[in-house]
Design an enzyme around this catalytic site. Structure first.
Site, short mmCIF file in Angstrom:
data_model
loop_
_atom_site.label_atom_id
_atom_site.label_comp_id
_atom_site.label_asym_id
_atom_site.label_seq_id
_atom_site.Cartn_x
_atom_site.Cartn_y
_atom_site.Cartn_z
N ASP A 12 75.53 -44.30 10.09
CA ASP A 12 74.73 -43.81 10.93
C ASP A 12 73.33 -44.75 10.78
O ASP A 12 72.94 -44.52 9.63
CB ASP A 12 74.13 -42.39 10.86
CG ASP A 12 75.43 -41.46 11.45
OD1 ASP A 12 76.10 -41.79 11.92
OD2 ASP A 12 75.42 -40.20 11.04
N GLY A 40 83.64 -36.17 12.11
CA GLY A 40 84.63 -35.77 11.10
C GLY A 40 84.19 -35.69 9.92
O GLY A 40 84.32 -34.60 9.36
N GLU A 136 85.91 -37.73 18.27
CA GLU A 136 85.27 -39.13 18.17
C GLU A 136 86.61 -40.00 17.65
O GLU A 136 86.16 -40.86 17.22
CB GLU A 136 84.12 -39.11 17.03
CG GLU A 136 83.13 -38.63 17.56
CD GLU A 136 81.73 -38.59 16.71
OE1 GLU A 136 81.94 -39.12 15.47
OE2 GLU A 136 80.45 -38.51 17.19
N THR A 239 70.24 -33.91 13.38
CA THR A 239 71.50 -34.75 13.27
C THR A 239 72.45 -33.88 12.19
O THR A 239 72.12 -33.42 10.93
CB THR A 239 71.28 -36.00 12.76
OG1 THR A 239 70.26 -36.54 13.20
CG2 THR A 239 72.63 -36.84 12.86
N GLY A 242 74.92 -28.87 13.86
CA GLY A 242 76.08 -28.42 14.55
C GLY A 242 77.54 -28.66 13.39
O GLY A 242 78.23 -27.68 13.24
N ASP A 243 77.53 -29.87 13.06
CA ASP A 243 78.67 -29.95 12.09
C ASP A 243 78.58 -29.07 10.63
O ASP A 243 79.77 -28.44 10.34
CB ASP A 243 78.76 -31.48 11.53
CG ASP A 243 78.97 -32.43 12.77
OD1 ASP A 243 79.63 -32.12 13.76
OD2 ASP A 243 78.38 -33.54 12.70
N GLY A 278 68.89 -37.27 7.94
CA GLY A 278 70.35 -37.88 7.75
C GLY A 278 71.34 -36.81 8.16
O GLY A 278 71.22 -35.53 8.50
N SER A 282 72.25 -34.32 4.64
CA SER A 282 71.39 -32.93 4.79
C SER A 282 72.26 -31.77 4.69
O SER A 282 71.62 -30.74 4.65
CB SER A 282 71.18 -33.14 6.20
OG SER A 282 71.87 -32.96 7.25
O1 RIB Z 1 76.95 -34.68 14.62
C1 RIB Z 1 76.21 -35.91 14.02
C2 RIB Z 1 77.17 -37.06 14.11
O2 RIB Z 1 77.30 -37.53 15.39
C3 RIB Z 1 76.35 -38.19 13.42
O3 RIB Z 1 76.65 -38.29 11.93
C4 RIB Z 1 76.88 -39.31 13.97
O4 RIB Z 1 77.81 -40.42 13.27
C5 RIB Z 1 77.60 -38.81 15.32
O5 RIB Z 1 78.92 -39.07 15.24
#
Ligand code: RIB
Length: 304
Positions: A12, A40, A136, A239, A242-243, A278, A282
């Protein structure tokens, strides 16, 4: 039970901006940093930092060393990640003063998965294991079929939403994690309650997590809906929030926690993630989540 996360790995390139640029505008960034990310990779890092055993599968380019190092340092297994000539996936991300972002994605090696490679990866997994996917990498519809055929519990976070998601047989998905926009695109509805109604009618055996930004999140499954509110924290960069939520939620579920506990842990972990810059860097560890001085959630959560 093993968790296989078949997903993207990105570098990123993050630019700090006053505001996110509009079409035709040129603006100067006040800072630039490079982070490891990709939905991922972020979700594997979150799972591992939450204490789950996760195998990451995917494809990096010749420049992918730092992505693999970060996964390993976080505790994820990288033996199912291949390397191809050429470039890894990357993004260009603008982050504004309020911590909101805008992401331009270049798939790179993430879009080069072959059926042969996937078959080789799936050989190490079987009935009762969990398969986690985002959108992705290429051919997620095929990966869903392969995981389902193996008797795996398929979990899908269809992000970013595009035509590839429409090709997927969502009735083969055990848990679907969507935000309001993705849920709206799948269901054709806008209101959270209606999105959940449509998903329950269409996919009665699929558990759904609907995240609603500042309004919290809802779990729907087996005729029940459980909501959870958000925690008040200073927002630096959203950023990977959600992951982080996805990884901590699933790690809680596989470790036998209740849905209430899973929502609470996931909400706390993603709240910590937004206080830091980041993507992968993060994401907190479970120890940090347990020791962070949270007050009560701002609300009881969405009423749907
Ligand atoms: O969900 C965040 C991610 O989305 C970032 O890290 C970026 O790479 C995109 O894929």
């Amino acid at each position: 039970m093993k968790i296989l996360n078949f997903g993207s790995l990105n570098y990123d390139y993050v630019y700090s901006v006053d505001h996110i640029l509009i079409p035709g505008e040129t603006g100067a960034a006040s800072g630039m940093q490079t982070f490891c990310g990709g939905k991922g990779l972020n979700q594997s890092v979150a799972l591992a930092r939450a204490g789950a055993k996760v195998w990451h599968a995917g494809m990096v380019g010749e420049d992918g060393g730092a992505l693999l190092d970060l996964l390993r340092q976080s505790g994820a297994d990288t033996s199912c990640v291949g390397t191809l000539p050429g470039k890894s996936g990357h993004t260009v991300i603008q982050v504004d003063k309020k911590g909101q972002n805008c992401i331009l994605l270049f798939g790179g090696s993430n879009r080069s998965l072959t059926r042969e490679f996937a078959e080789e990866v799936f050989r190490g997994f079987g009935r009762g294991d969990m398969l986690l996917l985002q959108n992705e990498v290429n051919d997620i519809d095929v990966l869903i079929e392969m995981g389902h055929r193996k008797g795996m519990r398929v979990v899908l976070n269809p992000s970013p939403f595009d035509g590839a998601v429409e090709k997927c047989d969502l009735s083969k998905v055990s848990i679907l994690l969507v935000n309001e926009i993705e849920g709206g695109q799948i269901s054709g509805r806008k209101k959270p309650g209606e999105i959940l109604d449509v998903l329950a009618a269409r996919y009665p055996d699929t558990g759904v997590v609907l995240t609603l930004g500042g309004d919290g999140a809802v779990w729907q499954g087996r005729g029940r809906r459980i909501g959870h509110g958000i925690y008040h924290v200073p927002v630096v960069d959203t950023t990977a929030a959600g992951d982080t939520f996805t990884g901590f939620f699933l790690a809680s579920v596989v470790s036998g926690k209740t849905m209430e506990q899973a929502l609470e842990t996931a909400s706390k972990a993603s709240s910590i993630a937004v206080t830091r810059k980041g993507a992968a860097p993060s994401i907190p560890t479970m120890e940090e989540v347990l020791s962070y001085p949270f007050g009560p959630p701002e609300s009881a959560g969405p009423s749907v």
